[in-house]
Design a protein around this motif. Structure first.
Motif, short mmCIF file in Angstrom:
data_model
loop_
_atom_site.label_atom_id
_atom_site.label_comp_id
_atom_site.label_asym_id
_atom_site.label_seq_id
_atom_site.Cartn_x
_atom_site.Cartn_y
_atom_site.Cartn_z
N TYR A 130 -12.18 -0.43 -7.32
CA TYR A 130 -11.44 0.81 -7.56
C TYR A 130 -11.12 1.52 -6.24
O TYR A 130 -9.97 1.92 -6.01
CB TYR A 130 -12.26 1.73 -8.47
CG TYR A 130 -11.64 3.09 -8.70
CD1 TYR A 130 -10.72 3.30 -9.72
CD2 TYR A 130 -11.97 4.17 -7.88
CE1 TYR A 130 -10.14 4.54 -9.92
CE2 TYR A 130 -11.40 5.42 -8.07
CZ TYR A 130 -10.50 5.59 -9.10
OH TYR A 130 -9.92 6.83 -9.29
N VAL A 131 -12.10 1.67 -5.39
CA VAL A 131 -11.91 2.37 -4.12
C VAL A 131 -10.90 1.64 -3.23
O VAL A 131 -10.04 2.26 -2.60
CB VAL A 131 -13.26 2.55 -3.39
CG1 VAL A 131 -13.04 3.14 -1.99
CG2 VAL A 131 -14.18 3.46 -4.19
N ILE A 132 -10.99 0.32 -3.19
CA ILE A 132 -10.06 -0.45 -2.35
C ILE A 132 -8.63 -0.30 -2.85
O ILE A 132 -7.69 -0.10 -2.06
CB ILE A 132 -10.48 -1.93 -2.32
CG1 ILE A 132 -11.77 -2.08 -1.50
CG2 ILE A 132 -9.37 -2.80 -1.71
CD1 ILE A 132 -12.39 -3.46 -1.59
N PHE A 133 -8.43 -0.37 -4.17
CA PHE A 133 -7.09 -0.17 -4.71
C PHE A 133 -6.57 1.23 -4.40
O PHE A 133 -5.39 1.42 -4.09
CB PHE A 133 -7.08 -0.42 -6.22
CG PHE A 133 -6.77 -1.84 -6.61
CD1 PHE A 133 -5.53 -2.39 -6.37
CD2 PHE A 133 -7.74 -2.62 -7.21
CE1 PHE A 133 -5.25 -3.70 -6.72
CE2 PHE A 133 -7.47 -3.93 -7.57
CZ PHE A 133 -6.23 -4.47 -7.32
N MET A 134 -7.45 2.23 -4.49
CA MET A 134 -7.05 3.60 -4.15
C MET A 134 -6.61 3.68 -2.69
O MET A 134 -5.58 4.31 -2.37
CB MET A 134 -8.20 4.56 -4.41
CG MET A 134 -8.45 4.86 -5.88
SD MET A 134 -7.15 5.83 -6.67
CE MET A 134 -7.37 7.42 -5.85
N CYS A 135 -7.39 3.07 -1.81
CA CYS A 135 -7.06 3.11 -0.38
C CYS A 135 -5.75 2.38 -0.08
O CYS A 135 -4.90 2.89 0.66
CB CYS A 135 -8.20 2.51 0.44
SG CYS A 135 -9.73 3.48 0.43
N LEU A 136 -5.58 1.20 -0.66
CA LEU A 136 -4.37 0.43 -0.41
C LEU A 136 -3.13 1.16 -0.95
O LEU A 136 -2.09 1.21 -0.28
CB LEU A 136 -4.48 -0.96 -1.06
CG LEU A 136 -5.54 -1.90 -0.46
CD1 LEU A 136 -5.62 -3.18 -1.27
CD2 LEU A 136 -5.23 -2.19 1.00
N ALA A 139 -9.78 7.60 -0.14
CA ALA A 139 -8.43 7.12 0.13
C ALA A 139 -7.71 8.02 1.15
O ALA A 139 -7.02 7.53 2.05
CB ALA A 139 -7.62 7.06 -1.16
N ILE A 140 -7.89 9.33 1.03
CA ILE A 140 -7.27 10.27 1.97
C ILE A 140 -7.87 10.12 3.36
O ILE A 140 -7.16 10.13 4.37
CB ILE A 140 -7.41 11.71 1.44
CG1 ILE A 140 -6.49 11.91 0.23
CG2 ILE A 140 -7.07 12.72 2.53
CD1 ILE A 140 -6.71 13.24 -0.48
N LEU A 141 -9.19 9.95 3.43
CA LEU A 141 -9.84 9.78 4.73
C LEU A 141 -9.39 8.49 5.41
O LEU A 141 -9.11 8.48 6.62
CB LEU A 141 -11.37 9.78 4.55
CG LEU A 141 -12.00 11.13 4.22
CD1 LEU A 141 -13.49 10.95 3.92
CD2 LEU A 141 -11.80 12.12 5.35
N VAL A 142 -9.33 7.40 4.66
CA VAL A 142 -8.91 6.11 5.24
C VAL A 142 -7.46 6.18 5.69
O VAL A 142 -7.11 5.74 6.80
CB VAL A 142 -9.11 4.98 4.21
CG1 VAL A 142 -8.43 3.69 4.69
CG2 VAL A 142 -10.59 4.74 3.97
N THR A 143 -6.60 6.76 4.86
CA THR A 143 -5.18 6.88 5.23
C THR A 143 -5.00 7.83 6.40
O THR A 143 -4.17 7.60 7.30
CB THR A 143 -4.36 7.36 4.03
OG1 THR A 143 -4.57 6.47 2.92
CG2 THR A 143 -2.87 7.40 4.35
N GLY A 144 -5.79 8.91 6.43
CA GLY A 144 -5.74 9.83 7.57
C GLY A 144 -6.15 9.16 8.87
O GLY A 144 -5.52 9.37 9.92
#
Length: 319
Positions: free
Chosen positions: A118-124, A183-188
């Motif tokens: 779930y977390v990986i899909f959110m990040c991607l 997801a916001i932290l990884v994208t940031g």
């Protein structure tokens, strides 16, 4: 038509078979004595009209079958049976409209589980949304929306409220918060790296973006679309006639809003952060409310159908 598989202890086996035998919604029934090893007992197989499944399941639960044994419910893709046709005809309502609450509740627990997938899909999905914003690409925005897995957890909130499963509500809320936060932290972090490499500039974030401006400019239509889309999504999840989920994913601006929040944080653009955060909250709130109301209406309608079924069975139990 649904196929019910019951592993039942020997002391409950006769009561289970008697219950299913007397129910006109059960079109076929088999018992294999001694076939169950865990628990030690019998294996009971039955075909039940989908419209009557909730009543049958609740009566089996009242016997305590789920505590000492197991109860599995599977949809039958194709069947040929005169008895099955009669059982389906006698059960009130349409099988496509009926809600099997045991199935819906189980799916809600599965969809709201916080796991690495779930977390990986959110990040991607959020990463793609961030790229879509920089490029002002509506195609990539749609791709990010479809990839996002958040709708299952949002729908689980509605199921939790209707079924009074407050543990499920806590689980779904946690999954949404953690998923969006990570997801916001990884994208940031990816945006900061792109900024350091000179791939993305602040002008890419604050400049004119006619194709993706809706992401950070919420209005009344944002809420209306979220409500309508969530109602359609819940109907797709609960009905036997599934097919509208892809349209729901494309309609709601959750993942793109999260991507824009990440870009705003990376470049220190408060207007982008505020507008996209508001868009995200509006969409999630509208979806959660619509999901809850849709399920509430379905529960009320099928409670009435269940009462009609009981009255009909009482007048003519074997007709």
């Amino acid at each position: 038509m649904l196929h019910v598989r019951i592993s039942v202890t020997a002391d409950l086996s006769d009561r289970v078979v008697a219950l299913l035998t007397e129910d006109p919604a059960v079109s076929s029934l088999s018992r294999i004595r001694g076939a169950s090893v865990r628990p030690i007992g019998d294996l009971v197989l039955a075909d039940v009209a989908r419209e009557a499944a909730n009543d049958v399941v609740e009566r089996l639960r009242s016997l305590g079958v789920h505590k000492t044994g197991s109860l599995q419910i599977e949809p039958v893709q194709a069947w040929m049976s005169q008895a099955g046709y009669e059982a389906d005809r006698l059960a009130p309502g349409s099988s496509a409209d009926s809600v099997v609450w045991a199935d819906v509740t189980q799916q809600a627990y599965d969809d709201s589980e916080l796991n690495w997938t779930y977390v990986i899909f959110m990040c991607l999905a959020t990463l793609i949304a961030g790229i879509a914003i920089v490029l002002d690409s509506q195609i990539l925005v749609i791709g990010a929306m479809v990839l996002g897995p958040e709708f299952g957890a949002v729908a689980a909130l509605g199921v939790a409220l209707v079924r009074r499963r407050f543990g499920l509500a806590k689980r779904a809320a946690r999954t949404l918060v953690v998923g969006f936060a990570v997801a916001i932290l990884v994208t940031g972090a990816a945006a900061l790296l792109a900024r350091a490499l000179g791939w993305v500039t602040v002008q890419d974030v604050v400049g004119p973006r006619p194709g993706t401006a809706f992401i950070y400019t919420p209005d009344k239509w944002s809420f209306i679309v979220a409500v309508v889309a969530a109602a359609a999504g819940v109907l797709s999840l609960t009905s036997a006639r599934v097919g509208g989920l892809s349209g729901v994913f494309i309609s709601v601006t959750t993942i793109p809003a999260a991507g824009n929040v990440a870009l705003g944080l990376a470049f220190g653009v408060g207007e982008e952060i505020w507008g996209s955060s508001l868009q995200l909250v509006i969409n999630l709130t509208g979806m959660a409310l619509a999901g809850w109301l849709t399920l509430l209406v379905q529960k009320a309608l099928w409670s009435r159908a269940a009462r009609r079924r009981v009255e009909r069975s009482a007048r003519s139990p074997h007709d």
